[in-house]
Design an enzyme around this catalytic site. Sequence first.
Site, PDB file in Angstrom:
ATOM      1  N   HIS A   1       3.662 -26.314  12.612  1.00  0.00           N
ATOM      2  CA  HIS A   1       5.042 -26.822  12.665  1.00  0.00           C
ATOM      3  C   HIS A   1       5.172 -28.136  13.446  1.00  0.00           C
ATOM      4  O   HIS A   1       5.811 -29.078  13.008  1.00  0.00           O
ATOM      5  CB  HIS A   1       5.973 -25.793  13.311  1.00  0.00           C
ATOM      6  CG  HIS A   1       5.878 -24.427  12.708  1.00  0.00           C
ATOM      7  ND1 HIS A   1       5.681 -24.212  11.372  1.00  0.00           N
ATOM      8  CD2 HIS A   1       5.961 -23.188  13.266  1.00  0.00           C
ATOM      9  CE1 HIS A   1       5.656 -22.906  11.137  1.00  0.00           C
ATOM     10  NE2 HIS A   1       5.820 -22.272  12.269  1.00  0.00           N
TER      11      HIS A   1
ATOM     12  N   LYS B   1      13.248 -26.890   6.680  1.00  0.00           N
ATOM     13  CA  LYS B   1      14.483 -27.032   7.462  1.00  0.00           C
ATOM     14  C   LYS B   1      15.160 -28.342   7.062  1.00  0.00           C
ATOM     15  O   LYS B   1      14.515 -29.392   6.993  1.00  0.00           O
ATOM     16  CB  LYS B   1      14.187 -27.011   8.966  1.00  0.00           C
ATOM     17  CG  LYS B   1      13.696 -25.635   9.451  1.00  0.00           C
ATOM     18  CD  LYS B   1      13.532 -25.610  10.963  1.00  0.00           C
ATOM     19  CE  LYS B   1      12.762 -24.386  11.424  1.00  0.00           C
ATOM     20  NZ  LYS B   1      13.558 -23.189  11.595  1.00  0.00           N
TER      21      LYS B   1
ATOM     22  N   LYS C   1      16.755 -21.267  22.874  1.00  0.00           N
ATOM     23  CA  LYS C   1      16.060 -21.616  21.637  1.00  0.00           C
ATOM     24  C   LYS C   1      16.558 -22.979  21.182  1.00  0.00           C
ATOM     25  O   LYS C   1      17.760 -23.160  20.938  1.00  0.00           O
ATOM     26  CB  LYS C   1      16.348 -20.578  20.564  1.00  0.00           C
ATOM     27  CG  LYS C   1      15.648 -20.883  19.239  1.00  0.00           C
ATOM     28  CD  LYS C   1      15.557 -19.673  18.344  1.00  0.00           C
ATOM     29  CE  LYS C   1      14.955 -20.008  16.986  1.00  0.00           C
ATOM     30  NZ  LYS C   1      13.534 -20.277  17.022  1.00  0.00           N
TER      31      LYS C   1
ATOM     32  N   ARG D   1       0.798  -1.225   0.000  1.00  0.00           N
ATOM     33  CA  ARG D   1       0.000   0.000   0.000  1.00  0.00           C
ATOM     34  C   ARG D   1       0.826   1.268   0.000  1.00  0.00           C
ATOM     35  O   ARG D   1       0.420   2.275  -0.528  1.00  0.00           O
ATOM     36  CB  ARG D   1      -0.873   0.020   1.252  1.00  0.00           C
ATOM     37  CG  ARG D   1      -1.883  -1.100   1.271  1.00  0.00           C
ATOM     38  CD  ARG D   1      -2.745  -0.963   2.504  1.00  0.00           C
ATOM     39  NE  ARG D   1      -3.857  -1.885   2.419  1.00  0.00           N
ATOM     40  CZ  ARG D   1      -4.126  -2.804   3.336  1.00  0.00           C
ATOM     41  NH1 ARG D   1      -3.372  -2.903   4.410  1.00  0.00           N
ATOM     42  NH2 ARG D   1      -5.167  -3.596   3.194  1.00  0.00           N
TER      43      ARG D   1
ATOM     44  N   ASP E   1      -0.416 -21.159  16.894  1.00  0.00           N
ATOM     45  CA  ASP E   1       0.744 -20.552  16.234  1.00  0.00           C
ATOM     46  C   ASP E   1       1.793 -21.605  15.860  1.00  0.00           C
ATOM     47  O   ASP E   1       2.464 -21.482  14.848  1.00  0.00           O
ATOM     48  CB  ASP E   1       1.369 -19.507  17.176  1.00  0.00           C
ATOM     49  CG  ASP E   1       2.562 -18.794  16.555  1.00  0.00           C
ATOM     50  OD1 ASP E   1       2.407 -18.274  15.441  1.00  0.00           O
ATOM     51  OD2 ASP E   1       3.633 -18.753  17.194  1.00  0.00           O
TER      52      ASP E   1
ATOM     53  N   LYS F   1       1.668 -18.610   6.458  1.00  0.00           N
ATOM     54  CA  LYS F   1       0.841 -18.877   7.617  1.00  0.00           C
ATOM     55  C   LYS F   1       0.472 -17.573   8.311  1.00  0.00           C
ATOM     56  O   LYS F   1       1.168 -16.584   8.079  1.00  0.00           O
ATOM     57  CB  LYS F   1       1.539 -19.847   8.568  1.00  0.00           C
ATOM     58  CG  LYS F   1       2.697 -19.243   9.339  1.00  0.00           C
ATOM     59  CD  LYS F   1       3.249 -20.202  10.326  1.00  0.00           C
ATOM     60  CE  LYS F   1       2.453 -20.242  11.603  1.00  0.00           C
ATOM     61  NZ  LYS F   1       2.974 -19.368  12.678  1.00  0.00           N
TER      62      LYS F   1
ATOM     63  N   ASP G   1       4.883 -24.019   5.259  1.00  0.00           N
ATOM     64  CA  ASP G   1       5.185 -24.303   6.657  1.00  0.00           C
ATOM     65  C   ASP G   1       6.706 -24.349   6.703  1.00  0.00           C
ATOM     66  O   ASP G   1       7.301 -25.322   6.239  1.00  0.00           O
ATOM     67  CB  ASP G   1       4.577 -25.634   7.103  1.00  0.00           C
ATOM     68  CG  ASP G   1       4.777 -25.836   8.584  1.00  0.00           C
ATOM     69  OD1 ASP G   1       5.931 -25.697   9.051  1.00  0.00           O
ATOM     70  OD2 ASP G   1       3.804 -26.103   9.292  1.00  0.00           O
ATOM     71  N   HIS G   2       7.322 -23.284   7.200  1.00  0.00           N
ATOM     72  CA  HIS G   2       8.772 -23.192   7.001  1.00  0.00           C
ATOM     73  C   HIS G   2       9.550 -24.287   7.737  1.00  0.00           C
ATOM     74  O   HIS G   2      10.694 -24.562   7.405  1.00  0.00           O
ATOM     75  CB  HIS G   2       9.296 -21.787   7.336  1.00  0.00           C
ATOM     76  CG  HIS G   2       9.419 -21.493   8.789  1.00  0.00           C
ATOM     77  ND1 HIS G   2       8.367 -21.099   9.568  1.00  0.00           N
ATOM     78  CD2 HIS G   2      10.490 -21.531   9.621  1.00  0.00           C
ATOM     79  CE1 HIS G   2       8.792 -20.906  10.800  1.00  0.00           C
ATOM     80  NE2 HIS G   2      10.065 -21.161  10.868  1.00  0.00           N
TER      81      HIS G   2
ATOM     82  N   GLU H   1      11.591 -21.533  22.790  1.00  0.00           N
ATOM     83  CA  GLU H   1      12.069 -20.233  22.301  1.00  0.00           C
ATOM     84  C   GLU H   1      12.426 -19.359  23.487  1.00  0.00           C
ATOM     85  O   GLU H   1      11.721 -19.373  24.505  1.00  0.00           O
ATOM     86  CB  GLU H   1      10.992 -19.553  21.467  1.00  0.00           C
ATOM     87  CG  GLU H   1      10.750 -20.248  20.148  1.00  0.00           C
ATOM     88  CD  GLU H   1       9.834 -19.450  19.251  1.00  0.00           C
ATOM     89  OE1 GLU H   1      10.329 -18.575  18.543  1.00  0.00           O
ATOM     90  OE2 GLU H   1       8.616 -19.693  19.298  1.00  0.00           O
TER      91      GLU H   1
ATOM     92  N   LYS I   1       7.266 -19.909  24.804  1.00  0.00           N
ATOM     93  CA  LYS I   1       8.070 -18.685  24.692  1.00  0.00           C
ATOM     94  C   LYS I   1       8.729 -18.422  26.039  1.00  0.00           C
ATOM     95  O   LYS I   1       8.229 -18.860  27.078  1.00  0.00           O
ATOM     96  CB  LYS I   1       7.163 -17.499  24.352  1.00  0.00           C
ATOM     97  CG  LYS I   1       6.342 -17.678  23.073  1.00  0.00           C
ATOM     98  CD  LYS I   1       7.098 -17.233  21.849  1.00  0.00           C
ATOM     99  CE  LYS I   1       6.223 -17.242  20.618  1.00  0.00           C
ATOM    100  NZ  LYS I   1       6.970 -17.242  19.373  1.00  0.00           N
TER     101      LYS I   1
HETATM  102  C1  BG6 Z   1       6.545 -18.896  13.428  1.00  0.00           C
HETATM  103  C2  BG6 Z   1       5.737 -18.497  14.636  1.00  0.00           C
HETATM  104  O1  BG6 Z   1       5.767 -19.608  12.525  1.00  0.00           O
HETATM  105  O2  BG6 Z   1       7.638 -19.693  13.847  1.00  0.00           O
HETATM  106  C3  BG6 Z   1       6.606 -17.770  15.647  1.00  0.00           C
HETATM  107  O3  BG6 Z   1       4.666 -17.664  14.235  1.00  0.00           O
HETATM  108  C4  BG6 Z   1       7.834 -18.568  15.984  1.00  0.00           C
HETATM  109  O4  BG6 Z   1       5.868 -17.483  16.833  1.00  0.00           O
HETATM  110  C5  BG6 Z   1       8.539 -19.031  14.722  1.00  0.00           C
HETATM  111  O5  BG6 Z   1       8.688 -17.763  16.753  1.00  0.00           O
HETATM  112  C6  BG6 Z   1       9.653 -19.988  15.054  1.00  0.00           C
HETATM  113  O6  BG6 Z   1      10.378 -20.297  13.906  1.00  0.00           O
HETATM  114  P1  BG6 Z   1      11.887 -20.749  13.988  1.00  0.00           P
HETATM  115  O7  BG6 Z   1      12.244 -21.137  12.597  1.00  0.00           O
HETATM  116  O8  BG6 Z   1      12.657 -19.564  14.493  1.00  0.00           O
HETATM  117  O9  BG6 Z   1      11.917 -21.883  14.960  1.00  0.00           O
END
Ligand code: BG6
Length: 513
Positions: free
Chosen positions: A261, A202, A367, A61, A256, A168, A197-198, A236, A362
């Site tokens: 994931h 991985k 992590k 935008r 989330d 997502k 879905d990232h 995390e 969280k």
């Molecule tokens: C995202 C979530 O899909 O994945 C986040 O919305 C989360 O809340 C993140 O922090 C974690 O991804 P990664 O790759 O850092 O483990």
Amino acid sequence: MSDLENPFQETLISRHRAEPCTVVIFGATGDLTNRKLIPAFYNIAACGDLPPQFKVVGFARRDKTDEVFRTELEAGNRKNSRQGHNEELWSSFSQCIHYHRSEFEDLDGYKSLRVLLDEFDKERGAPANRLFYLASAPEAFKSILEMLRAAGLNEGVGGKWARVVCEKPFGKDLASARALNHVVAETFEEKDTYRIDHYLGKETAQNIMVLRFANALFEPNWNSRYIDHVQITCAENLGMEGGRGGYYDTAGALRDMVQNHLFQLLSLVAMEPPTDLSADSVRDEKVKVIRALRPLIGPEAVGKNVIRAQYTAGSVDGVPRVGYRQEDRVNPQSNTEPYVALRLFIDTWRWQGVPFYIRVGKQLPKKATEISVHFKKPPQVPFATNNLIKNSENTLVIRIQPDEGIALRILCKQPGQAMNMQQVKMDFRYSSSFGKASPEAYERLLLDAMAGDATLFARRDEVENAWKFIDELEKAWHKTDNPPPMREYPAGSWGPKEADDLLRQDGREWRLL
Ligand code: BG6
């Protein structure tokens, strides 16, 4: 076995380089483009894998020129590029970046986008493929899809394809996911729809199938006869930084992270071997796992098997952290969980009676995402049992991130006269075995979407079945008079004590990370 007999071979060697392509990113002024997407394209370019005559158009935008957009992205790339930032490469790569200003609901903006894409094709001397990436706020997905259709952009030109990638969250419950799937299906065929879905991108998640199905050692033991239980932890050490509180407070850990994931990781661990590596064969097997999850319905079942919690003030790595309800943009009376732990059962022949413990949270001490497979103890141990150390079962640990690798914990005899045992670790580390960093998840996924390989993307039925399970569970929290309580844990701890009790009741413990 000869190559011809290997059902996986064809797919492995047929990964081809993508053809000329224009990618349009909707919501391109957002964090994702700056932090992940452009650095991923840049790194694909650095590896020499970018399709020829590639273009990427940011659609958003705000008013800005190509030049301003490129300068903003350059700063992001300097910070976020996996392989560093090379001035020369950036200056040639950045020439393929363009900006197109429009409201998401304004059809004229899509018509002028079409003119722009046609101009690119003219410059190339031939039509190119088109990939539309929905990275905007999810509320805008519907309008964008409708406008793409109205402007005729959902059809490829000159025999080339048009595809859509959806970021997502894909819906916030079953009803909204179905509604979104419906609009997507009116605009693009399922084969041209890529739901990101990232976690599937991985490297370590992809390796789960290789570990299981290419090694004769594990698969015969991969069932309820030999496996006692499985743990999946996704910890995390951050909270609601970067203004995430607003979105997060409408979602929570279950929606989330678990719905997408964690269920993807669970499916990879628990699925049956696919007959080949085609996208549908793999996804057919994954969705069966989600469908076989024993439903958790009603406050009693949910209270017994699911622990939700919020963090209170504490400290992580010596840095003070506020409690969840005091976070920026979080409702001070919030009923959303930044932590959840679950005991799940998969009602299949292979997994009958094997608990899968999942936890995600969280503001935990670090992590780390890992899967640990805990094997049963031998029927009889011919050594003095008082020597047996605690947690002595064989454990296979798949470290998804960081320190990517796989470790096998076995018992060994301590050197010396006595038959004392000690647990030792056989460790494989990606960094030392392969000597180079793995590609970022987005690099792999963007290349796959451009090459037409949907294996690492969620299919419609996977997403809907996962939401069905989550919706039924969540009713006990939000739609009953006696919801199971919200628990608490100090920021910087490993979660509420009730999550420890969840395993203790079964005579087990969370693995120390
Ligand atoms: C995202 C979530 O899909 O994945 C986040 O919305 C989360 O809340 C993140 O922090 C974690 O991804 P990664 O790759 O850092 O483990």
